[in-house]
Design a protein around this motif. Structure first.
Motif, PDB file in Angstrom:
ATOM      1  N   UNK A 198       0.886   4.090  -2.917  1.00  0.00           N
ATOM      2  CA  UNK A 198       0.840   5.502  -2.547  1.00  0.00           C
ATOM      3  C   UNK A 198       1.917   6.449  -3.013  1.00  0.00           C
ATOM      4  N   UNK A 199       3.204   6.120  -2.573  1.00  0.00           N
ATOM      5  CA  UNK A 199       4.397   6.428  -3.328  1.00  0.00           C
ATOM      6  C   UNK A 199       4.514   6.732  -4.521  1.00  0.00           C
ATOM      7  N   UNK A 201       2.089   6.673  -6.793  1.00  0.00           N
ATOM      8  CA  UNK A 201       1.060   7.726  -7.189  1.00  0.00           C
ATOM      9  C   UNK A 201       1.325   9.272  -6.734  1.00  0.00           C
ATOM     10  N   UNK A 212       0.802  -1.045   0.147  1.00  0.00           N
ATOM     11  CA  UNK A 212      -0.150   0.089  -0.045  1.00  0.00           C
ATOM     12  C   UNK A 212       0.715   1.323   0.042  1.00  0.00           C
ATOM     13  N   UNK A 213       1.912   1.197   0.836  1.00  0.00           N
ATOM     14  CA  UNK A 213       2.946   2.525   0.859  1.00  0.00           C
ATOM     15  C   UNK A 213       3.466   2.622  -0.219  1.00  0.00           C
TER      16      UNK A 213
END
Lengths: 242, 251
Positions: free
Chosen positions: B5-6, B8, B1-2
């Protein structure tokens, strides 16, 4: 309320927190005004976002509140307390990001001239609104303790910072009838102080909170200790990324 | 997930950079870029120091002044309360309709409304067992901001006029219907009410702007606090109707 009276609210978020819908932390009238504003309909409805997760909302948040040093654009959006701010805050409440997402967004590194100060202000207000009920009494709940630690660290950290933010006055409601459009420059520590001491912000009521007491001497020492823990967590994140 | 997000985050940042660069059009040369940064860095540091020093001085002065004013206010508080009670006894509760629209009589009208609301609440408290004891406390709590604004003469003029009209009709015998009509004008007025389907498409319509305009909101839609005291005024009207009928039947 009368016995035979009922009402259907189609805008209540399906996600629940503390045994109730997460969108109920904002009063009914404010919620209706936010949902009926044009910015929310065009940019933040599920059809417009093409999804209902944090991944889609992150794009809107960066587009609206992210700043690039040396280049000025979209100045009308970068205002705390305005209609766009409240709409994105409402959407954030409805989506309810989890701990990993909150931790990531609150510790975004400002690389290549990117500055996330408005996003941090948004998330601090969100944490104060959504998670006001947390307390450290339940020792078995590790998630709750992690959230309290994260929020305390961030509040104490940004109470020592001085970067400037464009904002409406903190006691002004932009939906109010007698509202005069005036902007001012506030520092992040003023916002943190307001969140820690007052019971409303920009016309939105704030619940009674126990983890935002960052001005006691005991709390300061514990916050500083947890801040060091936060730094170690950041180091772990960088090592995992590499 | 991180990681998602990173990635994106990086993509959105680069996208925004491109958009800003395109919006500017012609990019300035590199030499011009460095010079304003240097000047900004040189200018910023002394300004920050000056701001910090002035802020500290202002904070200390403000704190001492605030402490002194609070101490003096607390010392004089019993005397001021006695004076306020004495003044309240001299003012009559009867509302004169000629004073409702005038600006000179606004403070007196405001105090009359305050005292009359207190009178109705005292009557409700006297007949608490017979009429809705569970609503009394909520009504008092909701009316507290209104009573405070009336005492300080801070209520908006249009709200004061509507409220005084409602209370005037309550004071007259057998004018409950007019009081209810005045209450409707106080709460809703002539503003279009946002009912029906409100999210049809993404285009703005003329009628929609009339309904959702910020300055055309009804009084009951201003904010939560105002909505609560307006609904509490309706409770007082209903109580007054019950009290009048019961009082007449008993007499």
């Amino acid at each position: 309320m009368a016995v035979n009276e009922f009402q259907v609210e189609s805008n209540i978020s399906p996600k629940q927190l503390n045994n109730q819908s997460v969108s109920l932390v904002i009063p009914r009238l404010t919620r209706d005004k936010i949902h009926n504003s044009m910015y929310y309909k065009v940019n933040l409805s599920n059809e417009s976002l093409r999804g209902n997760t944090m991944v889609e909302l992150l794009k809107v948040m960066i587009g609206a509140f992210g700043t690039i040093k040396g280049q000025n654009g979209h100045l009308h959006m970068m205002v705390l307390g305005g209609i766009e701010f409240k709409c994105i805050l409402m959407k954030l409440i409805e989506i309810r990001p989890n701990f990993q997402q909150l931790n990531f967004l609150l510790n975004v590194k400002n690389e290549n001239g990117f500055d996330s100060k408005y996003i941090i202000a948004l998330l601090l207000v969100y944490a104060r609104l959504q998670y006001y009920y947390l307390n450290g009494n339940n020792k078995n709940d590790d998630d709750e303790n992690d959230l309290i630690k994260l929020f305390k660290v961030q509040l104490y950290k940004y109470s020592q910072h001085y970067f400037k933010l464009k904002s409406f006055p903190l006691q002004v409601d932009c939906f109010a009838h007698s509202y005069n459009e005036e902007l001012c420059i506030i520092h992040i520590d003023e916002l943190v102080d307001w969140l820690a001491t007052q019971d409303h912000i920009w016309g939105i009521p704030l619940g009674k909170c126990q983890w935002n007491k960052i001005y006691n001497s005991d709390e300061e020492s514990s916050s500083s200790e947890s801040e060091s823990n936060g730094d170690s967590e950041d180091d772990n994140d960088t090592s995992s990324e590499s | 997930m991180d990681l998602d997000l990173a990635s994106i985050l990086k993509g959105e940042i680069s996208k925004k950079k491109k958009e800003l660069a395109n919006s500017k059009g012609v990019q300035p040369p590199c030499t011009e870029k460095f010079q304003p940064h240097e000047s900004a860095n040189i200018d910023e540091t002394p300004r920050q120091v000056e701001q910090e020093s002035t802020d500290e001085e202002n904070l200390s002065d403000n704190q001492s002044d605030d402490i002194r004013t609070t101490i003096s206010k607390l010392e004089n508080r019993p005397e001021r309360i006695q004076e306020a009670i004495a003044q309240d006894k001299t003012i009559s509760v009867i509302i004169d309709p000629s004073q409702i629209g005038s600006t000179e009589g606004k403070p007196l009208l405001s105090m009359k409304c305050n005292l009359y609301i207190h009178e109705i609440l005292s009557r409700w408290k006297a007949s608490l067992e017979a009429y809705h004891p569970e609503l009394f406390l909520d009504t008092k709590k909701a009316l507290f901001p209104l009573l405070l604004q009336l005492r300080r003469n801070q209520l908006a003029p249009d709200l004061l006029i509507s409220l005084a009209t409602v209370l005037y009709h309550l004071q007259q015998p057998k004018e409950i219907n007019l009081a209810v009509q005045s209450y409707m004008k106080l709460s809703i007025g002539n503003v279009a009410w946002p009912i029906g389907v409100t999210s049809v498409g993404i285009h703005a319509r003329s009628a929609h702007s009339k309904i959702q305009g910020g300055r055309n909101a009804a009084n009951i839609m201003i904010d939560e606090r105002t909505r609560l005291w307006i609904t509490s005024i309706k409770r007082l009207i209903t109580f007054e109707e019950w009290y009048t009928s019961n009082h007449d039947s008993l007499a």
